[in-house]
Write an enzyme that holds these catalytic residues in place. Structure first.
Site, PDB file in Angstrom:
ATOM      1  N   HIS A 176      -3.781 -73.113  27.051  1.00  0.00           N
ATOM      2  CA  HIS A 176      -4.506 -74.241  27.656  1.00  0.00           C
ATOM      3  C   HIS A 176      -4.154 -75.609  27.086  1.00  0.00           C
ATOM      4  CE1 HIS A 176      -6.907 -73.882  24.008  1.00  0.00           C
ATOM      5  NE2 HIS A 176      -7.310 -75.106  24.237  1.00  0.00           N
TER       6      HIS A 176
HETATM    7  C1  UD1 Z   1     -11.142 -78.843  24.813  1.00  0.00           C
HETATM    8  C2  UD1 Z   1     -10.733 -79.421  23.457  1.00  0.00           C
HETATM    9  C3  UD1 Z   1      -9.720 -78.475  22.810  1.00  0.00           C
HETATM   10  C4  UD1 Z   1     -10.201 -77.042  22.774  1.00  0.00           C
HETATM   11  C5  UD1 Z   1     -10.585 -76.618  24.182  1.00  0.00           C
HETATM   12  C6  UD1 Z   1     -11.097 -75.193  24.240  1.00  0.00           C
HETATM   13  C7  UD1 Z   1     -10.708 -81.881  23.277  1.00  0.00           C
HETATM   14  C8  UD1 Z   1      -9.838 -83.074  23.222  1.00  0.00           C
HETATM   15  N1  UD1 Z   1     -10.095 -80.718  23.594  1.00  0.00           N
HETATM   16  O1  UD1 Z   1      -9.997 -78.893  25.658  1.00  0.00           O
HETATM   17  O2  UD1 Z   1      -9.501 -78.909  21.478  1.00  0.00           O
HETATM   18  O3  UD1 Z   1      -9.197 -76.199  22.277  1.00  0.00           O
HETATM   19  O4  UD1 Z   1     -11.583 -77.504  24.669  1.00  0.00           O
HETATM   20  O5  UD1 Z   1     -11.530 -74.849  25.505  1.00  0.00           O
HETATM   21  O6  UD1 Z   1     -11.890 -81.995  23.055  1.00  0.00           O
HETATM   22  N2  UD1 Z   1     -13.576 -77.714  32.585  1.00  0.00           N
HETATM   23  C9  UD1 Z   1     -14.268 -76.889  33.409  1.00  0.00           C
HETATM   24  N3  UD1 Z   1     -15.407 -76.304  32.919  1.00  0.00           N
HETATM   25  C10 UD1 Z   1     -15.850 -76.521  31.654  1.00  0.00           C
HETATM   26  C11 UD1 Z   1     -15.107 -77.367  30.823  1.00  0.00           C
HETATM   27  C12 UD1 Z   1     -13.968 -77.960  31.303  1.00  0.00           C
HETATM   28  O7  UD1 Z   1     -13.917 -76.674  34.562  1.00  0.00           O
HETATM   29  O8  UD1 Z   1     -16.897 -75.965  31.279  1.00  0.00           O
HETATM   30  C13 UD1 Z   1     -12.364 -78.368  33.096  1.00  0.00           C
HETATM   31  C14 UD1 Z   1     -12.578 -79.876  33.197  1.00  0.00           C
HETATM   32  O9  UD1 Z   1     -12.839 -80.255  34.472  1.00  0.00           O
HETATM   33  C15 UD1 Z   1     -11.303 -80.474  32.661  1.00  0.00           C
HETATM   34  C16 UD1 Z   1     -10.568 -79.327  31.989  1.00  0.00           C
HETATM   35  O10 UD1 Z   1     -11.303 -78.143  32.196  1.00  0.00           O
HETATM   36  O11 UD1 Z   1     -10.508 -80.995  33.679  1.00  0.00           O
HETATM   37  C17 UD1 Z   1     -10.415 -79.580  30.541  1.00  0.00           C
HETATM   38  O12 UD1 Z   1     -11.669 -79.764  29.856  1.00  0.00           O
HETATM   39  P1  UD1 Z   1     -11.770 -80.728  28.585  1.00  0.00           P
HETATM   40  O13 UD1 Z   1     -13.081 -80.615  27.947  1.00  0.00           O
HETATM   41  O14 UD1 Z   1     -11.294 -82.068  28.979  1.00  0.00           O
HETATM   42  O15 UD1 Z   1     -10.663 -80.198  27.577  1.00  0.00           O
HETATM   43  P2  UD1 Z   1     -10.126 -78.748  27.232  1.00  0.00           P
HETATM   44  O16 UD1 Z   1      -8.756 -78.637  27.788  1.00  0.00           O
HETATM   45  O17 UD1 Z   1     -11.117 -77.681  27.576  1.00  0.00           O
END
Ligand code: UD1
Length: 364
Positions: free
Chosen positions: A206
């Site tokens: 991811h």
């Molecule tokens: C975040 C952390 C990363 C960690 C990861 C584990 C930061 C900078 N990054 O990255 O260190 O390893 O979490 O999962 O804080 N989304 C969903 N549902 C959710 C959460 C997110 O659909 O419950 C989608 C969002 O729309 C977004 C994408 O996933 O576009 C990424 O979510 P985001 O929290 O921005 O970062 P992660 O890639 O999850």
């Protein structure tokens, strides 16, 4: 006088790091409040971890959701500041390296409140990773830095941080792993997927550097296609990865004949898949530690790691983009000639006790 403690969690990897602390505070009758920023909000990215790990319901849920880094970080800061002003707690505890960590750390110190950081000192030395920026800045301003491995102590000292702020205590994720191992064994989740113990690989991918551009994601898919030609794969897909596979139209590029795709899994089911796997392929940080503790071979599709002990003593190998390195190491795993791994100092299930003892001595 009693002191008020706040614990902050926001994203999936945070929850495993706060669970043992909460348990230890409760055992010792130490009061605290729990703040969930809502950075992760889907059931299978958040609530299932509260259920699996028996974490109490948060006292505050900030409901910030997704957004660009600036938007997400800023929203957390605005909402968290309101609570801090209202409650004036004495100590804020943040964990890990996600956007919630740095956002709450900044607010805490600007309001002259004491700050503890669990999992301090880890460095990939790669500032293109958002997590590296979050870690470095949080450590600069935290009053109590709780470190998981020796390299973290060295990194912090090299950055000029006074030894009196640094505490080498071990690894909270391993506390959680040890206390849930029996429960996880019993879920037998691997059987529900029709898998045979020791005969499949478990994949998680991811990181933005692997999935945010078409070229990078294509390279990952190419590697997975190769691995699945050698061993069956289970691949729980992170929302970021799923979204980008769709966005770049790469869904069909992945050869699914020997791959089981699932939604992101809960803690216990995922741990069950880990302990029964032949190997793990990942770009996660925490999974490098969990696999090393369990002594399961782990091939990390990154050029660097902020957790070097997992390579030096654990079962981790950094593969980066190197296809030939992947082939050789996969071959070694499949022929049982891969390195076995050793025990890692202070990864013993007692980290939360050490941290609470220090908090009692220094803060309460
Ligand atoms: C975040 C952390 C990363 C960690 C990861 C584990 C930061 C900078 N990054 O990255 O260190 O390893 O979490 O999962 O804080 N989304 C969903 N549902 C959710 C959460 C997110 O659909 O419950 C989608 C969002 O729309 C977004 C994408 O996933 O576009 C990424 O979510 P985001 O929290 O921005 O970062 P992660 O890639 O999850």
């Amino acid at each position: 006088m009693t002191k008020d403690i706040f614990i902050v969690g926001g994203a999936r990897p945070n929850f495993m790091k706060i669970a043992p602390l909460i348990k230890e505070f409760k055992r010792q009758n130490i009061k605290f409040k729990l703040i969930h920023t809502g950075q992760h909000y889907d059931y299978n990215m958040s609530k299932i971890f509260f259920d699996n790990l028996g974490i109490v319901k948060p006292d505050y849920f900030l409901n910030v959701g997704s957004g660009s880094h600036a938007v997400q970080t800023a929203k957390i800061m605005v909402e968290f500041e309101k609570i801090l002003i209202k409650e004036s707690p004495n100590l804020i505890i943040v964990v890990g390296d996600v956007n919630s960590t740095i956002a709450c750390a900044l607010v805490t110190k600007k309001l002259n409140t004491e700050l503890a950081h669990i999992e301090a000192g880890l460095r990939s030395f790669d500032v293109k990773m958002p997590e590296e920026i979050n870690r470095r800045l949080t450590d600069q301003i935290a009053d109590y830095l709780f470190v998981t491995e020796e390299s973290g102590v060295i990194n912090l000292k090299n950055e000029g941080i006074d030894s009196s702020r640094i505490f080498f205590v071990g690894n909270m994720m391993i506390d959680t792993l040890i206390s849930n191992l029996e429960k996880a064994r019993k879920t037998n989740f691997y059987k529900a997927l029709d898998l045979i113990c020791g005969s499949y690989g478990l994949v998680t991918i991811h990181r933005p550097s692997n999935v945010d551009s078409r070229e990078d994601l294509e390279r990952i898919i190419e590697k997975l296609n190769f691995i699945q030609s050698k061993i069956k794969i289970v691949f729980p897909i992170h929302p970021r990865t799923r979204k980008n596979m769709k966005k770049f139209n790469l869904d069909l590029e992945l050869n699914k004949s020997n791959i089981i795709l699932t939604e992101p899994l809960g803690y216990l089911d995922f741990l069950n898949l880990m302990i029964n796997a032949k190997l793990i392929i990942t770009d996660s940080g925490g999974i490098q530690e969990e696999a090393s503790y369990l002594k399961i071979p782990i091939l990390t599709l990154r050029k660097n790691t902020e957790r070097p002990i997992t390579v030096e003593k654990g079962t981790n190998t950094l593969i980066g983009n190197d296809f030939s390195k992947l082939k050789i190491n996969l071959e070694n795993v499949l022929s049982n000639s891969y390195k076995k791994g050793q025990n890692i100092e202070k990864w013993d299930g007692k980290t939360s006790q050490r941290i609470v003892a220090i908090i009692k001595e220094k803060v309460l």
